[in-house]
Design a protein around this motif. Structure first.
Motif, mmCIF file in Angstrom:
data_model
loop_
_atom_site.group_PDB
_atom_site.id
_atom_site.type_symbol
_atom_site.label_atom_id
_atom_site.label_comp_id
_atom_site.label_asym_id
_atom_site.label_seq_id
_atom_site.Cartn_x
_atom_site.Cartn_y
_atom_site.Cartn_z
ATOM 1 N N VAL A 90 0.842 -1.199 0.000
ATOM 2 C CA VAL A 90 0.000 0.000 0.000
ATOM 3 C C VAL A 90 0.876 1.247 0.000
ATOM 4 N N PRO A 91 1.096 1.863 -1.161
ATOM 5 C CA PRO A 91 1.894 3.089 -1.217
ATOM 6 C C PRO A 91 1.075 4.283 -0.736
ATOM 7 N N ASP A 92 1.703 5.248 -0.144
ATOM 8 C CA ASP A 92 1.020 6.446 0.363
ATOM 9 C C ASP A 92 1.001 7.502 -0.732
ATOM 10 N N ILE A 93 0.100 7.307 -1.716
ATOM 11 C CA ILE A 93 0.061 8.213 -2.877
ATOM 12 C C ILE A 93 -1.370 8.666 -3.195
ATOM 13 N N GLY A 94 -2.264 8.607 -2.221
ATOM 14 C CA GLY A 94 -3.624 9.055 -2.439
ATOM 15 C C GLY A 94 -4.471 8.009 -3.154
ATOM 16 N N GLN A 95 -5.786 8.205 -3.154
ATOM 17 C CA GLN A 95 -6.699 7.215 -3.722
ATOM 18 C C GLN A 95 -6.518 7.023 -5.223
ATOM 19 N N THR A 96 -6.399 8.118 -5.965
ATOM 20 C CA THR A 96 -6.208 7.997 -7.413
ATOM 21 C C THR A 96 -4.883 7.312 -7.728
ATOM 22 N N GLY A 97 -3.853 7.714 -7.018
ATOM 23 C CA GLY A 97 -2.542 7.111 -7.218
ATOM 24 C C GLY A 97 -2.543 5.630 -6.893
ATOM 25 N N MET A 98 -3.251 5.266 -5.809
ATOM 26 C CA MET A 98 -3.306 3.855 -5.432
ATOM 27 C C MET A 98 -4.097 3.026 -6.440
ATOM 28 N N LEU A 99 -5.136 3.622 -7.048
ATOM 29 C CA LEU A 99 -5.892 2.901 -8.066
ATOM 30 C C LEU A 99 -5.009 2.629 -9.283
ATOM 31 N N ILE A 100 -4.241 3.637 -9.701
ATOM 32 C CA ILE A 100 -3.310 3.459 -10.816
ATOM 33 C C ILE A 100 -2.264 2.409 -10.454
ATOM 34 N N TYR A 101 -1.770 2.478 -9.215
ATOM 35 C CA TYR A 101 -0.789 1.505 -8.727
ATOM 36 C C TYR A 101 -1.378 0.093 -8.763
ATOM 37 N N ALA A 102 -2.644 -0.027 -8.376
ATOM 38 C CA ALA A 102 -3.313 -1.333 -8.389
ATOM 39 C C ALA A 102 -3.406 -1.870 -9.814
ATOM 40 N N TYR A 103 -3.746 -1.005 -10.779
ATOM 41 C CA TYR A 103 -3.796 -1.422 -12.174
ATOM 42 C C TYR A 103 -2.437 -1.972 -12.622
ATOM 43 N N ILE A 104 -1.376 -1.204 -12.362
ATOM 44 C CA ILE A 104 -0.032 -1.568 -12.837
ATOM 45 C C ILE A 104 0.447 -2.871 -12.197
ATOM 46 N N THR A 105 0.321 -2.952 -10.879
ATOM 47 C CA THR A 105 0.845 -4.132 -10.179
ATOM 48 C C THR A 105 0.009 -5.384 -10.466
ATOM 49 N N TYR A 106 -1.301 -5.219 -10.667
ATOM 50 C CA TYR A 106 -2.144 -6.375 -10.993
ATOM 51 C C TYR A 106 -1.808 -6.909 -12.378
ATOM 52 N N ILE A 107 -1.551 -6.008 -13.322
ATOM 53 C CA ILE A 107 -1.152 -6.437 -14.665
ATOM 54 C C ILE A 107 0.202 -7.135 -14.620
ATOM 55 N N LEU A 108 1.152 -6.563 -13.851
ATOM 56 C CA LEU A 108 2.465 -7.184 -13.712
ATOM 57 C C LEU A 108 2.355 -8.582 -13.091
ATOM 58 N N LEU A 109 1.530 -8.703 -12.041
ATOM 59 C CA LEU A 109 1.367 -9.987 -11.369
ATOM 60 C C LEU A 109 0.709 -11.012 -12.289
ATOM 61 N N SER A 110 -0.299 -10.595 -13.025
ATOM 62 C CA SER A 110 -0.984 -11.513 -13.944
ATOM 63 C C SER A 110 -0.035 -11.977 -15.051
ATOM 64 N N THR A 111 0.794 -11.058 -15.549
ATOM 65 C CA THR A 111 1.761 -11.419 -16.588
ATOM 66 C C THR A 111 2.815 -12.372 -16.036
ATOM 67 N N ALA A 112 3.304 -12.087 -14.830
ATOM 68 C CA ALA A 112 4.299 -12.960 -14.200
ATOM 69 C C ALA A 112 3.711 -14.345 -13.943
ATOM 70 N N TYR A 113 2.445 -14.387 -13.558
ATOM 71 C CA TYR A 113 1.759 -15.669 -13.363
ATOM 72 C C TYR A 113 1.698 -16.440 -14.677
ATOM 73 N N THR A 114 1.425 -15.731 -15.756
ATOM 74 C CA THR A 114 1.378 -16.348 -17.076
ATOM 75 C C THR A 114 2.708 -17.022 -17.418
ATOM 76 N N VAL A 115 3.798 -16.334 -17.122
ATOM 77 C CA VAL A 115 5.135 -16.820 -17.484
ATOM 78 C C VAL A 115 5.476 -18.128 -16.781
ATOM 79 N N VAL A 116 4.991 -18.333 -15.547
ATOM 80 C CA VAL A 116 5.309 -19.581 -14.832
ATOM 81 C C VAL A 116 4.203 -20.627 -14.937
ATOM 82 N N ASN A 117 2.966 -20.196 -15.124
ATOM 83 C CA ASN A 117 1.854 -21.140 -15.101
ATOM 84 C C ASN A 117 1.623 -21.832 -16.433
#
Length: 331
Positions: free
Chosen positions: A91-118
């Motif tokens: 949870v970064p301290d970057i405000g609600q809008t910033g955290m939503l953008i952060y959630a988008y980026i990190t969720y995409i990264l995690l899903s892609t990383a999952y793809t690479v191993v799964n």
């Protein structure tokens, strides 16, 4: 070989079950993101995820190293998957809008990383053995270890979050994901060093479009048969082995299903008036929560049972294996 292969899904499920069970809660109750915005995010990110799935699957089909086609992806994808998991549950301290953008980026990264191993975990199975019985045993081992991973997360994750966070859920989730990430990486390394691709398949040079066309004419795959069976059926039918692409599309369908489920769940919370700050939810919110966890799963399971009633590959599979062996011997 069985334990090495099966253990891979233990590593995967340590992290993926955290996503399935707790990421929606983490977004709404820890990051305090709007449930409606999260619902939209789960759907939007799957568009990018679908593209990455197809690319990775296609690249696996084109991979040819001394370690095989699939094993290198497990080796080099392990650390990024663990790191992405920690980032997604931070949870970064970057405000609600910033955290939503952060959630988008990190969720995409995690899903892609999952793809690479799964995806390589699925595509490697036809290369581990030609024997149908051994393939079934290998798949069963993977399911067994997957269940262990799921059980560990279900039984201990929140307890560990409370223990390490000491009242601070954000800290607790981050520490737990660090532990699961490290353990997952080590297990993936164990999987890499204890599996071997024994079946050599001559790979035809075909385009991604041709691969997908082969899948669309693969009836057993459409009915979600055991992974190696539709691969063999497709090779028998078209002469093209699409293990990587098939695994990629399967992975994409699974993640789309999970995204839709999570999105529906978030939408139901929004429509039901869920408020993370309330100690007791309203009757409407509780009704929607009950529908999300009981009635929707019952309906989808019934639909799955009906679909599998049309599966009939077992009747001709021995003949398919025999003919494929003859083709490979004469190649």
């Amino acid at each position: 070989n069985r334990i090495g292969y099966g253990s891979s899904d233990f590593a995967c499920n340590l992290i993926w079950q955290m996503i399935s069970l707790y990421l929606l809660y983490f977004y709404t109750n820890v990051m305090h993101l709007n449930a409606g915005a999260v619902s939209v995010m789960f759907l939007v990110t799957k568009v990018i995820d679908g593209i990455s799935d197809l690319i990775v699957g296609f690249l696996i089909d084109k991979t040819n190293t001394k370690w095989g086609k699939s094993r290198p992806w497990i080796l080099f994808g392990a650390v990024p998957f663990g790191v992405a998991a920690v980032l997604a549950f931070s949870v970064p301290d970057i405000g609600q809008t910033g955290m939503l953008i952060y959630a988008y980026i990190t969720y995409i990264l995690l899903s892609t990383a999952y793809t690479v191993v799964n995806i390589p975990m699925a595509s490697i199975l036809p290369a581990l053995s030609e024997d149908p019985h051994e393939r079934t045993v290998l798949a069963s081992c993977r399911t067994f270890f997957s269940s262990i991973g799921s059980t560990v997360v279900s039984a201990f994750a929140l307890t560990l979050v409370d223990k390490f966070g000491n009242g601070n859920e954000a800290l607790g989730f981050r520490i737990v994901m660090m532990i699961f990430g490290v353990v997952g990486c080590l297990v993936f390394f164990f999987c890499f060093f204890n599996t071997k691709e024994r079946v050599t398949i001559k790979q035809e040079k075909v385009s991604l479009k041709a691969n997908i066309s082969c899948l669309l004419h693969n009836k057993p795959w459409k009915l979600f048969a055991l992974q190696p069976d539709p691969v063999d059926y497709g090779e028998w039918k078209s002469g093209v082995n699409t293990a990587g692409t098939l695994s990629a599309v399967n992975g994409f369908i699974g993640k789309v299903g999970m995204a839709i489920a999570s999105s529906i769940g978030a939408a139901l919370l929004q429509f039901g008036g869920f408020d993370a700050n309330l100690a007791t939810q309203t009757a409407t919110a509780q009704t929607y929560i009950t529908a999300m966890y009981i009635w929707v799963p019952i309906i989808t399971n019934i639909a799955t049972i009906i679909t599998m009633m049309f599966y009939d590959l077992d009747k001709i599979y021995p003949q398919i294996v025999k003919e494929l062996d003859e083709r490979r011997a004469n190649a």
